[in-house]
Motif scaffolding. Structure first.
Motif, PDB file in Angstrom:
ATOM      1  N   VAL A 616     -98.919 107.559 -13.948  1.00 27.51           N
ATOM      2  CA  VAL A 616     -99.181 107.917 -15.341  1.00 27.51           C
ATOM      3  C   VAL A 616    -100.062 109.154 -15.406  1.00 27.51           C
ATOM      4  O   VAL A 616    -101.057 109.272 -14.670  1.00 27.51           O
ATOM      5  N   LYS A 617     -99.692 110.054 -16.277  1.00 30.13           N
ATOM      6  CA  LYS A 617    -100.429 111.291 -16.503  1.00 30.13           C
ATOM      7  C   LYS A 617    -100.920 111.331 -17.945  1.00 30.13           C
ATOM      8  O   LYS A 617    -100.420 110.588 -18.795  1.00 30.13           O
ATOM      9  N   PRO A 618    -101.855 112.231 -18.240  1.00 32.49           N
ATOM     10  CA  PRO A 618    -102.358 112.286 -19.625  1.00 32.49           C
ATOM     11  C   PRO A 618    -101.263 112.559 -20.654  1.00 32.49           C
ATOM     12  O   PRO A 618    -101.306 112.047 -21.766  1.00 32.49           O
ATOM     13  N   GLU A 619    -100.247 113.378 -20.287  1.00 30.94           N
ATOM     14  CA  GLU A 619     -99.207 113.685 -21.275  1.00 30.94           C
ATOM     15  C   GLU A 619     -98.304 112.492 -21.575  1.00 30.94           C
ATOM     16  O   GLU A 619     -97.486 112.543 -22.492  1.00 30.94           O
ATOM     17  N   ASP A 620     -98.413 111.404 -20.815  1.00 28.36           N
ATOM     18  CA  ASP A 620     -97.600 110.206 -21.090  1.00 28.36           C
ATOM     19  C   ASP A 620     -98.153 109.389 -22.241  1.00 28.36           C
ATOM     20  O   ASP A 620     -97.528 108.425 -22.686  1.00 28.36           O
ATOM     21  N   GLU A 621     -99.342 109.716 -22.687  1.00 29.59           N
ATOM     22  CA  GLU A 621     -99.931 108.941 -23.788  1.00 29.59           C
ATOM     23  C   GLU A 621     -99.139 109.202 -25.077  1.00 29.59           C
ATOM     24  O   GLU A 621     -98.685 110.313 -25.352  1.00 29.59           O
ATOM     25  N   GLY A 622     -98.947 108.146 -25.890  1.00 27.79           N
ATOM     26  CA  GLY A 622     -98.232 108.282 -27.165  1.00 27.79           C
ATOM     27  C   GLY A 622     -97.679 106.945 -27.647  1.00 27.79           C
ATOM     28  O   GLY A 622     -97.983 105.886 -27.086  1.00 27.79           O
ATOM     29  N   ASP A 623     -96.865 107.003 -28.737  1.00 30.52           N
ATOM     30  CA  ASP A 623     -96.228 105.803 -29.309  1.00 30.52           C
ATOM     31  C   ASP A 623     -94.839 105.664 -28.709  1.00 30.52           C
ATOM     32  O   ASP A 623     -94.013 106.585 -28.787  1.00 30.52           O
TER      33      ASP A 623
END
Length: 1291
Positions: A616-623
């Motif tokens: 998991v990377k920071p850009e994977d964060e979301g809805d």
């Protein structure tokens, strides 16, 4: 008597025939229509056939063909071709081995074959034989061949498996009606009866023209009953009934037979038009068939055939005949009160051509009933009562004490129970029938002594109405469906249909029919996609329709996806479980579809769907959202990224906000779905622990330190030492943990959208960051939809997009409709429809509907829009038919047409007539607005113009297709020679009484309008003498009150320029005659008087038809008639009484009546008394002697030896004859073996224990003075079989 309605002929001049073809070959069926522009449709098993790889359909003018390529066994079906209202069925038979195609016998010329159209194949009810064929007809009207609407299939819920259907046949043709009964559930053989009309049993009429047959199939246990009508006659037409019964079971059905007149050519032999009505002159079945009784001249001539042919000849020659079209005039009422001399004129005026039939009916109408001695008032000819009600029959008898008997169908009604109530009040006798049922529909009679009066009682079954209609339903696949309606009568029979096909209880019990009082329920145990369609329930008083839609099962969520918070390099797994393992789905991140790659893996195992993100990377964060395919819902969760940093923090470290997940930008956007939780997790550092201030409405760079004010509306939340300093809304939560500050809003709403600023401060400094939050939601509901147009079963609906799309683009719309009086909405589409205009189909014509719309975006579905205004699907009518030119002149034209064949559910509003000049495309309305009439006169046209005309019908849905004349018409009057059509009754002398009214109507033709001139005896007619009225088509001579001077010859002349036509009419005005002259007594002898006189001077302008002679005794002077209608001028009055003196008088009589005055004798006649001797008559003694005659002969017998036997006969003779018995011509009178007995003329010979030798010829001879008679018989004596022989036989 109104003429019978003539059946329309077939639309086909050549019909396709049944053919055989081998597998792999091609076969062609050909048909020819009467009209070259007729629309032809081909069917296979009642389903329409279209051109393709298998079928090829061609049309060339009036020739049409169907080609079936590469024939296989599956192509062996029943095919049909339809044109207009005609439908012809034929078969294709497929054989494996090559054989020559066998064609069915060609139909004879004039054949009219029609087959009833049915949604599913059914065995034909009428099997035609011979040259003429017939098949069931539809309905109540008389359609051409087989009119497709309305469907006349009968309910097969009784004993019948196939009912006889209505049929039609040409005069002289054959037709067979077939009824089939399944005897599987019957305990005994069914009994069948055929009736014509109401009571005529046809079993006794079997013979030359009627044959009844029955067969039994042991394999299927089906009885087949046939009624064959051979060489049909015109009077065979009418209603028939077939009844079948078996013990306590009973069933019946009604059917009609229509008999057409044979087609006639334009030219005809006048001698062939005369035929005889007796048996000797019946129509022959072949050209060489002779009369059955050998007397061709016997019988009464029937002129009706000649009259009908003459009528058709007149029409074909375009000869105008004035016919009254007033529908409210009762012609028979006029004829019943008119004199016989006026019959032909009235018949001509009202278009009656069958004069012989008219006279028969009038004779029956004018037949006076014999005055009844027993009844003062009889029963009416017929009564009608509604089922379940009571009726009282009343008669008035002459004798108040007389007893009456009431009969029902010839059987006396017994005075038992409360069904029948008998009352006697004075001279009135009453029969009351309570609770009338269909069994009471019968003939009733009241009998008084030898007299009786009869009536018929008709029990009218009230129509079964549908009180509660069916409701449209939408169910999930596999669910149980119940379609329920309520009718007005308990126990009534209903019929269920699906898409026009009747539903029955099949073997799989797919459909169940339930009755609960007035409620009728159709049950479908497990609904499938094939059960979608329109279901209809029918009664004899109405019908109701509903639509059933079956949807796949609703998806259930067993486990939803959950929010995740993961650290860098960890694995994130979103997992959900749904109820259907076959359902696929799509994963989205922030509204964008997730594609699998090296780190992202999407799996679907059974009911479980997984989204796995490795490293998991920071850009994977979301809805993250999971959307199941085909379902309008989704599952959402949030992935939070937690980054752990281990740094050395000095004691005085300024605060720092770490927003690495925002791609190192100071301002980022976070998207949240309305209703979901908004969680802002901000990593912060600083020592000492900083104070966190969250602000909405302005950027962090503009946030001022405490104590400074700034304009604008902001919302602030402050955290100090882990406690919330300021709270704005109860949904908002702010908390801090070590290294994190978390801002949470429960149930995000649209107003939560905006820029959120976070400020962290401590003594060492501060840091700020802005976060843009976007809240997305379902769209607003669209505005109320508008109905742009409607069709027969469809409508076009339009709507405006929603004012707010919820932050996401609208991907489509979902529509629903419902009947106005229903509460159940039906969804029209399951996949979002992208446009804002939609054509809704599969509606019921004439039923009001409403529509509503939902908007759909990636988030979900909006609330429904307001319902549209109610609308009714209707279609324009079909084009008017039969447009033709009725009349034309130099400046006007008269057009006429007939109403369209299909009107539809909307009322016909009227017609628009337009015309167009040849060479132009501009259609000009002939009148302003609509006309309701089916004829129109268009005036003020230009002479010589060549115009085309068309007519269109209008209803609520708009104009129909136009009906146009075949070719343009030139506006110019056509010259027509003058011709007077003198009615048949005016071709002979017209006799009228003085004071009568003369009104002579004489039609004529001629264009332009001819000049009409009347004259009498060669002199012009004076207007004061007689009135004349002329019109374009006829002239009337009217004399209000006739006098003797009006007698004479009247001449009528019709003239156009130098061409004229004349006729003469003789009018004779008659009056009562004057009295006879010079009445004298010429001689008196015995009891007789001879009289003589002379004819009167004034005969009343007509022939003296006779005289009336009367006598009177001078003592009493009472006049008695001696002769009436006496033709000579002399007579002898006899049988006068001696001793009396008589005077006489004579009246003259003509066509009008007796003369007002009589001529009396001047002298009297005296009858002298004379002596009389009585001489008794002598009688010859009667001779009663009679020669012997055997009234019952001896019968040949075969007897067994050893058992006494007798031979018997009977003889008659006066005097009693002497009897002698012989065996083989040998006298056996004295033989002891025989005993002879005689009693009342019955002669018996007893043979005691006969042996084989006693066999032979026995003779009995009777003799008396008047003669003798002999009778004989053969006697055979068989030997007995011994017991040993019997045993051998058994072995």
């Amino acid at each position: 008597m109104p003429e019978p309605v003539k059946k329309a002929v077939s639309a086909f001049t050549k019909k396709p025939k049944t053919q055989e073809a081998e597998e792999g070959s091609s076969v062609v069926f050909e048909a020819e229509t009467e009209k070259p522009d007729a629309k032809v449709k081909w069917q296979c098993n009642s389903k329409d056939v279209a051109s393709g790889d298998k079928f090829a359909i061609t049309a060339d003018g009036n020739k049409h063909s169907l080609t079936i390529r590469a024939v296989t066994k599956e192509d062996a079906n029943v095919y049909a071709v339809i044109a207009g209202g005609s439908k012809v069925k034929f078969e294709l038979k497929v054989v494996a081995k090559p054989e020559a195609p066998v064609e069915a016998p060609a139909a004879a010329p004039g054949e009219s074959r029609s087959v009833e159209p049915k949604p599913a194949p059914a065995p034909p009810a009428a099997t035609p034989t011979g040259a003429d064929t017939a098949a069931p007809a539809a309905g109540a009207a008389h359609p051409a061949e087989d009119a497709q609407p309305p469907d006349t299939r009968q309910d097969l819920t009784g004993l019948f498996t196939e009912k006889p259907q209505s049929g039609e046949v040409t005069v002289g043709g054959n037709i067979t009606f077939v009824a089939k009964v399944n005897a599987e559930s019957l305990l005994k053989k069914p009994t069948i009866k055929w009736f014509k009309g109401k009571w005529m049993d046809l079993a006794s009429k079997s013979g030359k023209h009627l044959q009844l047959k029955e067969t039994y199939d042991r394999n299927t246990k089906v009885y087949t009953f046939e009624m064959q009508i051979i060489a049909a006659k015109a009077n065979f037409a009418g209603g028939y009934r077939c009844e079948v019964s078996s013990r306590d079971k009973f069933d019946s059905c009604n059917f009609e037979l229509a008999v057409h007149e044979a087609a006639t050519s334009e030219g005809f032999d006048i001698r062939a038009a005369f035929r005889r009505t007796s048996e000797g002159g019946k129509k022959r079945s072949g050209p060489s068939t002779s009369s059955t009784d050998g007397n061709e001249d016997s019988g009464e001539l029937d002129f009706s055939t000649l009259l009908k042919k003459s009528s058709s000849f007149l029409k074909s020659s375009n000869r105008a005949v004035q016919v009254s079209t007033e529908s409210d005039v009762d012609v028979w009422e006029i004829l019943s009160h008119a004199p016989a001399s006026e019959y032909e004129k009235i018949a001509f005026q009202y278009g009656i051509t069958d004069l012989r039939g008219m006279l028969k009916r009038l004779k029956k109408m004018k037949k006076e009933e014999k005055k009844s001695a027993a009844f003062l008032k009889k029963l009416d000819p017929a009564y009608q009562v509604t089922k379940g009600h009571k009726i009282k029959l009343a008669v008035e008898v002459a004798n108040p004490d007389v007893e009456v008997k009431w009969l029902k169908n010839g059987q006396e009604i017994q005075k038992t129970g409360s069904k029948y109530i008998f009352e006697s009040v004075g001279n009135m006798r009453y029969l009351t029938i309570n609770h009338c049922s269909l069994a009471d529909d019968a003939a009733y009679s009241c009998v008084v002594g030898e007299e009786k009066c009869t009536t018929e009682l008709f029990v009218k079954e009230p129509p079964v109405l549908i009180v509660k209609n069916l409701e449209d339903q939408m169910v999930m696949k596999g669910e149980r469906v119940e379609l329920e309606c309520e009718v007005s009568e308990e126990g009534a029979s209903v019929k269920w249909e699906k898409d026009g096909v009747e539903l029955t209880r099949d073997e799989s019990f797919k459909y169940r029919f339930k009755k609960d009082g007035c409620k009728h329920i159709l049950i479908i145990n497990e609904a499938t996609k094939e059960d979608c369609g329109h279901y209809k329930v029918k009664t004899n008083g109405g019908e109701s329709m509903a639509e059933l839609m079956v949807q796949e099962k609703e998806l259930e969520v067993y486990q939803s996806i959950a929010d995740l918070t993961v650290k860098a390099k960890d694995q994130a797994v979103f997992k959900c479980e749904v109820s259907d393992e076959n359902v696929r789905g799509t994963w989205y991140k922030n509204g964008v579809e997730v594609k699998p790659d090296a780190r992202v893996n999407i799996t679907h195992i059974g009911r479980i769907h997984k989204l796995t993100i490795d490293d998991v990377k920071p850009e994977d964060e979301g809805d993250y959202t999971f959307v199941p395919d085909g379902y309008a819902f989704n599952l959402s969760a949030k992935l939070n990224f937690l980054e752990v940093k281990i740094d050395y923090v000095p004691r005085q470290d300024p605060p720092k906000i770490h927003l690495d997940c925002m791609s190192c930008t100071a301002e980022s956007t976070i998207v949240v779905v309305a209703g979901n939780k908004l969680r802002l997790d901000v990593p912060i550092t600083g020592d000492p622990a900083p104070t966190v201030v969250w602000t909405k409405g302005e950027k962090a760079s503009s946030v001022k330190p405490e104590g400074e004010e700034k304009g604008g509306r902001t919302t602030t939340w402050t955290m100090t030492g882990g406690e919330v300093v300021t709270e704005g809304d109860g949904r908002v939560h702010v908390e801090t943990t070590k290294g994190h500050c978390i801002f949470t809003i429960e149930g995000a709403e649209r107003q939560d959208e905006g820029i959120y600023s976070v400020v962290v401060r401590n003594p060492a400094g501060e840091d700020t960051a802005d976060i843009n939050v976007k809240v997305v939601d379902v769209p607003d509901p669209p505005q109320a939809p508008r109905i742009l147009s409607v069709g027969e079963d469809s409508c076009v609906v339009q709507w405006d997009p929603p004012l707010f799309d919820g932050g996401q683009p609208v991907i489509g719309y979902v529509l629903e409709r419902k009947k106005t009086k229903s509460y159940r909405w039906m969804r029209l589409n399951f996949d979002p429809y992208p446009e804002t205009t939609y054509e809704a189909k599969r509606m019921i014509e004439g039923v009001p509907y409403e529509m509503r719309v939902y908007a759909v975006n990636s988030i979900g579905m909006s609330r429904h829009s307001p319902a549209s205004q109610p609308f009714v699907p209707v279609a324009p009518t079909s084009e008017p038919i039969g447009l033709c030119v009725d009349d034309i002149s130099d400046t006007s034209i008269s057009l006429k047409w007939r109403a369209p064949e299909r009107i539809g559910s909307a009322e016909l509003e009227g017609y628009v007539v337009e015309y167009c000049k040849e060479g132009t495309d501009e259609w000009i309305p002939a009148i302003q607005g609509l006309t309701e009439r089916t004829s129109l006169i268009i005036r003020d046209l230009t002479t010589g113009d060549k115009l085309q005309f068309r007519v269109r019908a209008y209803n609520m849905a708009g104009p129909s297709a136009p009906a146009t004349l075949a070719q343009p018409v030139t506006i110019r009057e056509i010259m027509q020679r003058p011709k007077i059509w003198l009615p048949r009754n005016l071709r002979q002398t017209i006799v009228k009484k003085v004071g009568d009214t003369v009104n002579l109507l004489i039609p004529f033709q001629g264009k332009p309008r001819p000049i009409v001139t009347w004259s009498k005896d060669g002199e012009p007619l004076n207007p004061t003498f007689a009135n004349v009225r002329n019109s374009d088509l006829d002239t009337i001579l009217f004399i209000r009150k006739t006098e003797r001077k009006h007698s004479g010859k009247y001449d009528l002349k019709v003239q156009i320029e130098n061409v004229e036509d004349t006729v003469s009419i003789n009018l004779q005005i008659v009056d009562l005659p004057g009295p006879p002259q010079a009445l004298k007594i010429m001689d008196v002898w015995g009891f007789n008087v001879a009289l003589e006189w002379k004819p009167p001077k004034d005969n009343g302008n007509c022939e003296i038809t006779g005289y009336t002679i009367q006598k009177a005794d001078k003592k009493t002077m009472e006049w008695y008639t001696v002769y009436e209608q006496y033709r000579r001028t002399n007579c002898v009055s006899s049988d006068l009484i001696m001793g009396n003196e008589y005077v006489f008088r004579v009246f003259a009589m003509n066509l009008v009546g007796l003369s007002p005055e009589a001529c009396n004798t001047k002298d009297s006649a005296y009858i002298q008394k004379t002596g009389i001797m009585y001489k008794p008559p002598t009688y010859k003694e009667h001779d009663f002697s009679e020669a012997p005659k055997f009234t019952h002969p001896l019968v040949n017998r075969s007897i067994i030896a050893g058992y006494n036997a007798t031979l018997s006969c009977s003889v008659r003779g006066i005097p009693k004859p002497k009897v002698t018995w012989y065996k083989n011509k040998m006298d056996i009178t004295n033989e002891a073996k025989y005993r002879m007995l005689s009693k009342q003329g019955v002669l018996t010979l007893e043979i005691r224990k006969p042996c084989p030798f006693d066999g032979g010829v026995y003779t009995c001879k009777a003799v008396n003075d008047s003669g003798e008679d002999i009778v004989e018989c053969k006697l055979e004596v068989r030997p007995q079989i011994a017991k040993e022989e019997k045993k051998d036989v058994k072995k």
